[in-house]
Scaffold this motif. Sequence first.
Motif, PDB file in Angstrom:
ATOM      1  N   TYR A 181       0.837  -1.212   0.000  1.00 23.36           N
ATOM      2  CA  TYR A 181       0.000   0.000   0.000  1.00 23.36           C
ATOM      3  C   TYR A 181       0.871   1.261   0.000  1.00 23.36           C
ATOM      4  N   ASP A 182       1.921   1.231  -0.805  1.00 23.24           N
ATOM      5  CA  ASP A 182       2.902   2.331  -0.824  1.00 23.24           C
ATOM      6  C   ASP A 182       2.452   3.397  -1.816  1.00 23.24           C
ATOM      7  N   LYS A 183       1.905   4.464  -1.318  1.00 21.09           N
ATOM      8  CA  LYS A 183       1.387   5.533  -2.183  1.00 21.09           C
ATOM      9  C   LYS A 183       2.496   6.288  -2.895  1.00 21.09           C
ATOM     10  N   GLU A 184       3.654   6.400  -2.274  1.00 24.16           N
ATOM     11  CA  GLU A 184       4.744   7.172  -2.897  1.00 24.16           C
ATOM     12  C   GLU A 184       5.288   6.465  -4.130  1.00 24.16           C
ATOM     13  N   THR A 185       5.547   5.158  -4.011  1.00 24.47           N
ATOM     14  CA  THR A 185       6.121   4.428  -5.152  1.00 24.47           C
ATOM     15  C   THR A 185       5.046   3.915  -6.099  1.00 24.47           C
ATOM     16  N   GLY A 186       3.817   3.892  -5.607  1.00 26.44           N
ATOM     17  CA  GLY A 186       2.732   3.362  -6.425  1.00 26.44           C
ATOM     18  C   GLY A 186       2.669   1.848  -6.446  1.00 26.44           C
ATOM     19  N   ARG A 187       3.387   1.192  -5.539  1.00 22.16           N
ATOM     20  CA  ARG A 187       3.368  -0.283  -5.487  1.00 22.16           C
ATOM     21  C   ARG A 187       2.325  -0.728  -4.459  1.00 22.16           C
ATOM     22  N   TYR A 188       1.291  -1.381  -4.954  1.00 21.79           N
ATOM     23  CA  TYR A 188       0.226  -1.865  -4.079  1.00 21.79           C
ATOM     24  C   TYR A 188       0.675  -3.137  -3.353  1.00 21.79           C
TER      25      TYR A 188
END
Length: 449
Positions: A181-188
């Motif tokens: 759920y990493d909003k900065e990297t965009g990796r869900y």
Amino acid sequence: MSNAHRWMKLGAFLPPPGHHIAAWRHPEGRADGGLDFAHYLQLGQTAERGCFDFIFLSDGLGIRTHYRSEEELSHWGRIVNFEPITLLSALSAVTRNIGLTATASTTYNEPFHIARKFASLDFLSGGRAGWNIVTSVTDVEAQNFNLDRQPDHATRYRRAREFMQVVTGLWDSWEDDAFLYDKETGRYFDPSKLHILSHKCEFFSVRGPLNVARPPQGYPVLVQAGASDDGQDFAAQWAEVVFTAQQTLPQAKAFYASLKEQMAAYGRAPEQSVLMPGVFPVVARTQTEAEDIYKSLQDLIDPVVSLGLLETQLGNVDITKFPLDEPLPVLPKTEGSQSKQRLIWEQAQRKGLTLRQLAKEVAAGRGHRLVVGSPHTIADALEDWFINDAADGFNIMPPYLPGQLTAFVDLVIPELQRRGIFRSSYDGPTLRGNLGLPRPAHPRLRSHR
């Protein structure tokens, strides 16, 4: 076996009006309880007040009673009730600690549906879900799923074994920490922690992955109730709670020792499974009061219903050709529950019961152990099996509800606590934790150990 640091485990087996076939006719029984959430809310909170490990809900995929006419069927109780996973999902929001165990069939479901539903229940409840795995045992269920007759016993168990491989594989679609759920990297999620099942075998072709994360407990607790040779072997491989039926201490000790030994063939330690025979307790403050309650229930039995129930419990063997006032003869092999048929036949032989007498006795506990008495009497009966390697605990089957569950919680639980064999508070937030069962590691982590 030493009792040091060993708590008795207790399940609350809660059919809507209670376990006695005439429970719905009892003045205090809830005849309409099967479709009343307030009734189940009361039962769930009472069982939780008593520190029960779990609520146990049985289920059948149809009207499972054996009957010859709609008039006969109209005399039965327990005809309609909630679908259990739906009900337990609602109860998960209004309970905090008690486990929530639902029955679901491997014969008339698909693995993906079951994996998704129980994973969801585990999340909704914060890790309190349990699945009672059944293969189903009646033709009336088969007839609701495009079949005239149920598959034979061996085929049902072969399908069940493959079903378990698929369901557990789907629960392992994701590693425990896969979702970022990493909003900065965009990796869900971390793609290295996604595992595609790609199963293809005799009964199922399932690619996966599951669209629910790995359940909080790793797997919901796996419960199983079959005691045939196939059922015992299945339990030895998969079951973490075994719901069983025995009438005597020697029977229970033999089953307990045998199943614990069989587990070793699958690389499992004895403590990885909890054996919980069913017990039908009629409890009151005094022996006389308890016997009066039992007699009042027995007096409400409709003979047509008790004979129909006996036929069902014997695997739908036609008993109309047998004289009612003579002993039960040797029965043909059934494609229904083979272990239940054997248990009831042995019960009839041991007690010298006629068919009529047997039908009335089975109408109470359905072949499970019957104990009638005061809190001290009930506690003695449970402790005897618990300390003599016959049980790790019991699935309690109240005769009628809510009264007999309340009586057990108010009268028997304090006596078990006084003896130091039952908890006074929950050990943790998950069903696994309270049962003392390990959380299964993801297969990738197991392989790296």
